[in-house]
Design a protein around this motif. Structure first.
Motif, PDB file in Angstrom:
ATOM      1  N   THR A   1      -0.442   3.147   0.720  1.00 49.95           N
ATOM      2  CA  THR A   1       0.061   1.809   0.379  1.00 49.95           C
ATOM      3  C   THR A   1      -0.497   1.327  -0.946  1.00 49.95           C
ATOM      4  N   VAL A   2      -1.807   1.520  -1.158  1.00 48.91           N
ATOM      5  CA  VAL A   2      -2.423   1.069  -2.417  1.00 48.91           C
ATOM      6  C   VAL A   2      -1.791   1.814  -3.590  1.00 48.91           C
TER       7      VAL A   2
ATOM      8  N   THR B   1     -17.033   4.365 -10.231  1.00 48.33           N
ATOM      9  CA  THR B   1     -15.741   3.645 -10.219  1.00 48.33           C
ATOM     10  C   THR B   1     -14.597   4.645 -10.337  1.00 48.33           C
ATOM     11  N   MET B   2     -14.782   5.637 -11.202  1.00 48.23           N
ATOM     12  CA  MET B   2     -13.756   6.651 -11.388  1.00 48.23           C
ATOM     13  C   MET B   2     -13.524   7.409 -10.081  1.00 48.23           C
ATOM     14  N   GLU B   3     -14.625   7.672  -9.380  1.00 53.36           N
ATOM     15  CA  GLU B   3     -14.479   8.386  -8.102  1.00 53.36           C
ATOM     16  C   GLU B   3     -13.707   7.553  -7.089  1.00 53.36           C
ATOM     17  N   ILE B   4     -14.037   6.266  -7.049  1.00 57.21           N
ATOM     18  CA  ILE B   4     -13.304   5.370  -6.124  1.00 57.21           C
ATOM     19  C   ILE B   4     -11.824   5.359  -6.465  1.00 57.21           C
TER      20      ILE B   4
ATOM     21  N   ASP C   1     -10.154   7.557  -8.046  1.00 58.89           N
ATOM     22  CA  ASP C   1      -9.602   8.879  -7.763  1.00 58.89           C
ATOM     23  C   ASP C   1      -9.283   9.020  -6.276  1.00 58.89           C
ATOM     24  N   TYR C   2     -10.154   8.428  -5.435  1.00 64.30           N
ATOM     25  CA  TYR C   2      -9.924   8.496  -3.990  1.00 64.30           C
ATOM     26  C   TYR C   2      -8.708   7.670  -3.586  1.00 64.30           C
ATOM     27  N   TRP C   3      -8.581   6.461  -4.140  1.00 58.37           N
ATOM     28  CA  TRP C   3      -7.535   5.542  -3.674  1.00 58.37           C
ATOM     29  C   TRP C   3      -6.174   5.814  -4.282  1.00 58.37           C
TER      30      TRP C   3
ATOM     31  N   LEU D   1      -1.615   7.515 -12.146  1.00 57.78           N
ATOM     32  CA  LEU D   1      -1.823   6.083 -11.959  1.00 57.78           C
ATOM     33  C   LEU D   1      -3.226   5.630 -12.373  1.00 57.78           C
ATOM     34  N   LEU D   2      -4.155   6.601 -12.482  1.00 58.47           N
ATOM     35  CA  LEU D   2      -5.497   6.262 -12.976  1.00 58.47           C
ATOM     36  C   LEU D   2      -5.402   5.648 -14.370  1.00 58.47           C
ATOM     37  N   HIS D   3      -4.534   6.262 -15.209  1.00 61.78           N
ATOM     38  CA  HIS D   3      -4.350   5.739 -16.563  1.00 61.78           C
ATOM     39  C   HIS D   3      -3.756   4.340 -16.513  1.00 61.78           C
ATOM     40  N   LYS D   4      -2.787   4.164 -15.584  1.00 63.83           N
ATOM     41  CA  LYS D   4      -2.158   2.844 -15.482  1.00 63.83           C
ATOM     42  C   LYS D   4      -3.197   1.804 -15.079  1.00 63.83           C
TER      43      LYS D   4
END
Lengths: 201, 283
Positions: A40-41, A81-84, A86-88, A94-97
């Protein structure tokens, strides 16, 4: 007490967070619940506006808020934060977004990053509360009526007329009161006027 | 608009003269309504057949969900038909159509040429015209329920509906009741009138439009001396009279009207006023 101020370590969410989390039943148990929420996220960050069951929307909203606030707080050079993120976010582009679009968008905002509306239920089928979850500042047309303050709207015309009538009634009442006061005060001055000559005599 | 109660005053035009009975041809109000409805249907059918070979027009729709072009039938398709291509929401909320950004068009009036089309609901940015159409339609429905509410023994002659004072939140219809010169309705009777109104509005009946010639309009309203008096002045400009029909009730109005009676919602009939000033003019 050398305890660190907790409020500065954890970002404070701008939405109401309930005491207990929802279980969101799944055959895989708590792990399945998190999988659902991750989907969902991811969907929310990707599409910016999604419609889903209310429970799942409300639960996922909290995680999305947390994710965005962490991203704003620490930026993309912070490993945890990057790991979080990456998990979600199941889709890695979408990481870039998140860091290049959403962080600049929400950096200076002082409200919640997401918005949730009640959605109409289907007329037939299971009777489940529906909700619409969206990121603020999305490019879609507004869901609510943006003209509710338009004074030409039928309801507003009638309300204005009612207010006007009420005000006129109040003015009339006040005018009556003033008139009565003058009537009362005038005889008094007459009495004074009459009494003076008597004293002189 | 739903669930908004409004105050209505219904005016009674009292005409004590029995002159109008001579032209009645012994038709009861219900029969006259039926006859008018029949003539209306025939004329509608005739006009549809007159269209002949179907030509296509392009309608450029502007609005949600996205701008697009519809290919519709000339003189047959209405904005309502266009709305049916989109969603139920469009059908239910659209009160008026806006052609080329300037002309307010009834939802049930056939389109005559290629144009751009927007739907106007009650909460658009500039709702003045929609509001006017709303009050006008309220009056029309009030006339319809006034003509069916009374017993057969009480002739009801509709006069006209003057433009309502919008700020008061009420609307009126002038009705001539020749056999009830001093009618003072009880609370129960007013309640019954309002119930009749709500019954009509709950049926979500479409408000239909038709332009007819002066002769036909005179023929349709032959039992109504007030309307026949008004028709020549209405038809003076282009020889046409615009009729609106809801259920079986046909009335004259310049329009435009809203899409269906379901958009009116709840109302209450609060008063019947006696009009005496007009009486002399009628005599």
């Amino acid at each position: 007490m050398n305890q660190a101020d907790v409020t500065k370590l954890v970002s404070k969410l701008r939405i109401k967070v309930p005491d207990q989390h929802r279980r969101l039943r799944s055959p895989k148990g708590p792990e399945g619940r998190l999988d659902k929420l991750r989907k969902t996220v991811t969907g929310l960050i990707k599409f910016e506006r999604i419609e889903l069951n209310h429970h799942r929307a409300d639960e996922a909203r909290q995680y999305a808020e947390r994710l965005i606030s962490e991203a704003i707080l620490h930026g993309d050079c912070h490993k945890p934060t990057m790991e979080i993120a990456d998990y979600w976010l199941l889709e890695k582009e979408l990481l870039h977004k998140l860091f290049k679009v959403l962080v600049p968008r929400f950096e200076n905002s002082n409200t919640a990053f997401t918005k949730m509306y009640k959605a109409p239920k289907a007329s037939s089928g299971r009777n489940i509360d529906k909700a619409i979850l969206e990121l603020r500042g999305n490019p879609y047309p507004l869901l609510t009526n943006k003209h509710s303050n338009n004074r030409y709207l039928l309801q507003n015309v009638l309300l204005d007329a009612a207010k006007y009538e009420y005000r006129q009634a109040k003015y009339a009442e006040m005018a009556d009161k003033i008139g009565k006061n003058e009537e009362i005060s005038q005889p008094k001055s007459d009495d004074v006027a009459k009494s003076k000559p008597i004293n002189e005599v | 608009m739903k669930q908004h109660s409004m105050r209505i005053s219904k005016s009674l035009l009292l005409n004590n003269s029995t002159k109008c009975f001579s032209t009645l041809r012994c038709l009861s109000t219900a029969e006259a309504v039926e006859r008018r409805n029949h003539l209306y249907k025939l004329e509608k059918k005739r006009q549809l057949e007159k269209v002949g070979r179907i030509e296509k027009i392009e309608v450029n729709y502007k609005g949600v969900p996205k701008d697009c072009t519809l290919v519709m039938n000339k003189d047959i398709s209405t904005p309502y038909d266009c709305a049916k291509h989109f969603s139920e929401w469009h059908i239910e909320t659209s009160a008026l159509a806006l052609l080329d950004g300037t002309i307010h068009w009834d939802m049930h009036r056939p389109l005559t040429e290629s144009c751009t089309l927007e739907f106007q609901s009650f909460n658009v940015a500039e709702p003045q015209q929609v509001n006017k159409a709303f009050w006008r339609s309220c009056c029309l429905v009030l006339g319809a329920c006034a003509s069916v509410a009374f017993k057969d023994t009480v002739p009801v002659v509709l006069h006209s509906f003057p433009g309502p004072d919008i700020r008061s939140g009420s609307f009126i219809y002038d009705v001539d009741l020749p056999t009830l010169p001093d009618w003072q309705p009880s609370a129960q009777e007013l309640h019954t009138l309002a119930a009749e109104y709500i019954k009509l509005s709950r049926r979500k009946l479409p408000i239909d439009r038709l332009d007819v010639s002066e002769e036909l309009a005179l023929e349709m309203f032959v039992d109504n001396p007030h309307k026949t008096g008004q028709i020549p002045s209405i038809a003076k400009t282009n020889g046409k009279v615009t009729l609106y029909k809801i259920d079986k009730h046909v009335d004259i109005s310049k329009g435009p009207m809203i899409s269906n009676s379901g958009q009116i919602g709840k109302v209450a009939v609060t008063a019947v006023h006696k009009l005496t000033g007009e009486c002399k003019v009628q005599k």
